[in-house]
Design a protein around this motif. Structure first.
Motif, PDB file in Angstrom:
ATOM      1  N   SER A  84      -9.315   4.629   3.753  1.00  0.00           N
ATOM      2  CA  SER A  84      -9.053   3.911   2.623  1.00  0.00           C
ATOM      3  C   SER A  84      -9.388   4.529   1.261  1.00  0.00           C
ATOM      4  O   SER A  84     -10.120   5.798   1.578  1.00  0.00           O
ATOM      5  CB  SER A  84      -9.757   2.522   2.443  1.00  0.00           C
ATOM      6  OG  SER A  84     -11.221   2.835   2.710  1.00  0.00           O
ATOM      7  N   HIS A 102      -6.449  -0.314   3.062  1.00  0.00           N
ATOM      8  CA  HIS A 102      -6.028   0.897   3.972  1.00  0.00           C
ATOM      9  C   HIS A 102      -5.011   1.577   3.337  1.00  0.00           C
ATOM     10  O   HIS A 102      -4.140   1.248   2.576  1.00  0.00           O
ATOM     11  CB  HIS A 102      -5.585   0.231   5.158  1.00  0.00           C
ATOM     12  CG  HIS A 102      -5.063   1.292   6.306  1.00  0.00           C
ATOM     13  ND1 HIS A 102      -6.133   1.686   7.062  1.00  0.00           N
ATOM     14  CD2 HIS A 102      -3.692   1.699   6.773  1.00  0.00           C
ATOM     15  CE1 HIS A 102      -5.422   2.672   7.860  1.00  0.00           C
ATOM     16  NE2 HIS A 102      -4.425   2.644   7.596  1.00  0.00           N
ATOM     17  N   ILE A 103      -5.141   3.074   3.506  1.00  0.00           N
ATOM     18  CA  ILE A 103      -4.252   3.947   2.982  1.00  0.00           C
ATOM     19  C   ILE A 103      -3.670   5.020   4.039  1.00  0.00           C
ATOM     20  O   ILE A 103      -3.166   6.182   3.710  1.00  0.00           O
ATOM     21  CB  ILE A 103      -4.782   4.862   1.647  1.00  0.00           C
ATOM     22  CG1 ILE A 103      -3.843   5.556   0.732  1.00  0.00           C
ATOM     23  CG2 ILE A 103      -6.000   5.697   2.202  1.00  0.00           C
ATOM     24  CD1 ILE A 103      -4.444   5.918  -0.330  1.00  0.00           C
ATOM     25  N   ALA A 142      -0.082   8.825  -3.790  1.00  0.00           N
ATOM     26  CA  ALA A 142      -0.624   7.517  -3.493  1.00  0.00           C
ATOM     27  C   ALA A 142      -0.200   6.728  -4.872  1.00  0.00           C
ATOM     28  O   ALA A 142      -0.972   6.765  -5.819  1.00  0.00           O
ATOM     29  CB  ALA A 142      -2.109   7.484  -3.012  1.00  0.00           C
ATOM     30  N   SER A 144      -0.353   3.667  -7.036  1.00  0.00           N
ATOM     31  CA  SER A 144      -1.244   2.490  -7.262  1.00  0.00           C
ATOM     32  C   SER A 144      -0.181   1.255  -7.504  1.00  0.00           C
ATOM     33  O   SER A 144       0.683   1.277  -8.140  1.00  0.00           O
ATOM     34  CB  SER A 144      -2.089   2.568  -8.521  1.00  0.00           C
ATOM     35  OG  SER A 144      -2.873   1.219  -8.536  1.00  0.00           O
ATOM     36  N   GLY A 149      -4.153  -1.787  -3.844  1.00  0.00           N
ATOM     37  CA  GLY A 149      -3.318  -1.137  -2.680  1.00  0.00           C
ATOM     38  C   GLY A 149      -2.637   0.111  -3.021  1.00  0.00           C
ATOM     39  O   GLY A 149      -2.585   0.418  -4.395  1.00  0.00           O
ATOM     40  N   TRP A 150      -2.118   0.756  -2.286  1.00  0.00           N
ATOM     41  CA  TRP A 150      -1.523   1.986  -2.541  1.00  0.00           C
ATOM     42  C   TRP A 150       0.181   2.190  -1.628  1.00  0.00           C
ATOM     43  O   TRP A 150       0.312   1.769  -0.610  1.00  0.00           O
ATOM     44  CB  TRP A 150      -2.262   3.112  -2.016  1.00  0.00           C
ATOM     45  CG  TRP A 150      -3.664   3.103  -2.596  1.00  0.00           C
ATOM     46  CD1 TRP A 150      -4.692   2.492  -2.241  1.00  0.00           C
ATOM     47  CD2 TRP A 150      -4.019   3.626  -3.779  1.00  0.00           C
ATOM     48  NE1 TRP A 150      -5.754   2.677  -2.829  1.00  0.00           N
ATOM     49  CE2 TRP A 150      -5.367   3.370  -3.829  1.00  0.00           C
ATOM     50  CE3 TRP A 150      -3.670   4.384  -4.787  1.00  0.00           C
ATOM     51  CZ2 TRP A 150      -6.411   3.826  -4.810  1.00  0.00           C
ATOM     52  CZ3 TRP A 150      -4.067   4.829  -5.931  1.00  0.00           C
ATOM     53  CH2 TRP A 150      -5.588   4.482  -5.891  1.00  0.00           C
ATOM     54  N   ASN A 151       0.861   2.726  -2.412  1.00  0.00           N
ATOM     55  CA  ASN A 151       2.255   2.977  -1.733  1.00  0.00           C
ATOM     56  C   ASN A 151       2.245   4.594  -1.674  1.00  0.00           C
ATOM     57  O   ASN A 151       2.373   5.370  -2.740  1.00  0.00           O
ATOM     58  CB  ASN A 151       3.534   2.322  -2.538  1.00  0.00           C
ATOM     59  CG  ASN A 151       3.193   0.775  -2.684  1.00  0.00           C
ATOM     60  OD1 ASN A 151       3.203   0.266  -1.661  1.00  0.00           O
ATOM     61  ND2 ASN A 151       3.496   0.543  -3.872  1.00  0.00           N
ATOM     62  N   VAL A 152       2.379   5.079  -0.386  1.00  0.00           N
ATOM     63  CA  VAL A 152       2.129   6.676  -0.231  1.00  0.00           C
ATOM     64  C   VAL A 152       3.537   7.108   0.152  1.00  0.00           C
ATOM     65  O   VAL A 152       4.401   6.674   0.937  1.00  0.00           O
ATOM     66  CB  VAL A 152       1.304   6.744   1.001  1.00  0.00           C
ATOM     67  CG1 VAL A 152       0.983   8.314   1.271  1.00  0.00           C
ATOM     68  CG2 VAL A 152      -0.300   6.396   0.603  1.00  0.00           C
TER      69      VAL A 152
END
Length: 405
Positions: A84, A102-103, A142, A144, A149-152
């Motif tokens: 994370s 979680h990432i 990543a 934001s 949360g994150w979008n990778v």
């Protein structure tokens, strides 16, 4: 007021001006009361404080606006056992809301690479890109999502990834599309400066523009980023004395000269460090020197500089740049080992400084214990503040909020 008294007052003024002209004064402009005060908070942030000082993980502490509310937040990155990237969102009053979403593999990738913190898709949120790891052919981001949360993504960059392994990385908006890009310098024998231009979706467009025509010879070990001609594109000032400027042409190439008649005051995307502005002329400037010996370089828009040198105080100190009085000019805060322990120097717009001691109290002792000092706007009022994190056995995140009297 009578004409006689008015004349007498005028004569006194003239005498004072003459005295000031012939006497030797420090090259520092002093002020009795610039009108600033500080509200200090020290609120609990729970486990986030422990995570920030983990003796086994040693996370990187980074600052940005990860939810787009105009207030600076703090993230932790780069720990092998994590999956994370914890975030502490500022609530504007000294408190922080902690998220730990979680990432996946991104947290592991961050342990072997260099983090680049900026807005890579132009949505007003700070993102994190990774570069420089051995054997990579990609540059992950990543993004934001604004809620913790994150979008990778993991966009292919080919040879750029190899070039980035041993060379210096600079983040700026080199094509003026409002999205941060990445430039590289320092390659042995290079006659180019490559750029990875963000497409906003996690992909990259690679350019490799020639700079040999700028008169550059040999390895470029030092560079500074800024819009040095006011055209809305970031440029690179090259060499330890910034003698040469590579002006971006907006498409991945570099120009020796690019005169702009009317510099634009274009809003920059979120970048790792705010651009330095000392005179509100629409062009980025530079600050150099060491301790209290300051050198100011104001860009003339053609690759040259108007240079001013000042001795604000003698002795050692670390310093950071911020706008402490919300006038749009870049100011300095000094962290010193003797009184006054914290000192602010406000830019006056002409290359000089107005100084004010920071009434530190306990806050000073905290600055000597902390692992990281952040000079950013933690409540969105336009005045930069000072946040501290990483002190041994701390359970809080102190912030000194700057306000105008």
């Amino acid at each position: 007021m009578s004409k006689k008294s008015a004349k007498k007052r005028k004569n006194i003024t003239i005498i004072l001006v003459v005295i000031l002209g012939i006497c030797t004064f420090p090259r520092m402009l002093f002020a009795q009361n610039p009108g600033l005060s500080w509200d200090i908070t020290n609120k609990n942030i729970g486990q986030f404080a422990d995570w920030a000082v983990s003796s086994t993980s040693h996370p990187e502490r980074i600052v940005g606006d990860f939810n787009g509310d105009g207030r600076s937040d703090i993230a932790l990155l780069g720990t092998p056992s994590w999956a994370s990237v914890p975030l502490a969102f500022s609530d504007g009053s000294g408190g922080f809301d902690v998220f730990n979403n979680h990432i996946g593999q991104f947290a592991t990738w961050a342990t072997v690479s260099v983090s680049l913190v900026a807005d890579f898709n132009g949505d007003g949120l700070t993102d994190i890109a990774l570069s420089g790891a051995p054997n990579w052919a990609t540059m992950p981001i990543a993004f934001s999502d604004g809620s913790g949360g994150w979008n990778v993504t993991n966009g292919h960059v080919g040879e750029f990834a190899i070039w980035a392994e041993q060379n210096r990385k600079f983040v700026g908006d080199f094509n003026g599309d409002g999205m941060a890009d990445v430039a590289l310098t320092g390659g042995v024998g290079w006659t180019t400066i490559p750029i990875a231009l963000s497409d906003g979706n996690g992909g990259w467009n690679i350019t490799n523009g020639q700079v040999s025509h700028l008169g550059i010879s040999g390895e470029i070990k030092h560079a500074r980023v800024g819009d040095f001609n006011g055209d809305g594109l970031d440029d690179l000032a090259l060499g330890s004395n910034e003698k040469l400027v590579a002006f971006s042409d907006g498409s991945g190439g570099w120009l020796k000269e690019k005169l702009v008649a009317n510099p634009v005051s274009k809003k920059q995307p979120i970048l790792p460090t705010p651009r330095i502005n000392l005179n509100n002329d629409g062009r980025s400037d530079l600050i150099g020197g060491y301790g209290g010996n300051i050198t100011v370089k104001m860009a003339d828009g053609m690759g040259g500089w108007q240079v001013f040198s000042h001795v604000i105080f003698s002795g050692r100190a670390s310093r950071q740049v911020g706008d402490f009085n919300n006038d749009g000019l870049s100011d300095l805060i000094f962290f010193r080992d003797k009184p006054p322990h914290l000192l602010i120097a406000l830019a006056d717009g002409t290359g000089k400084w107005i100084k004010q001691a920071f009434p530190a109290g306990k806050f000073h002792s905290w600055t000597t214990q902390t692992g990281t000092r952040f000079v950013r706007d933690f409540n969105g009022d336009g005045f930069d503040d000072v946040g501290l994190i990483g002190g041994s056995e701390w359970t809080t995140l102190p912030v000194a909020f700057t306000t105008a009297n």
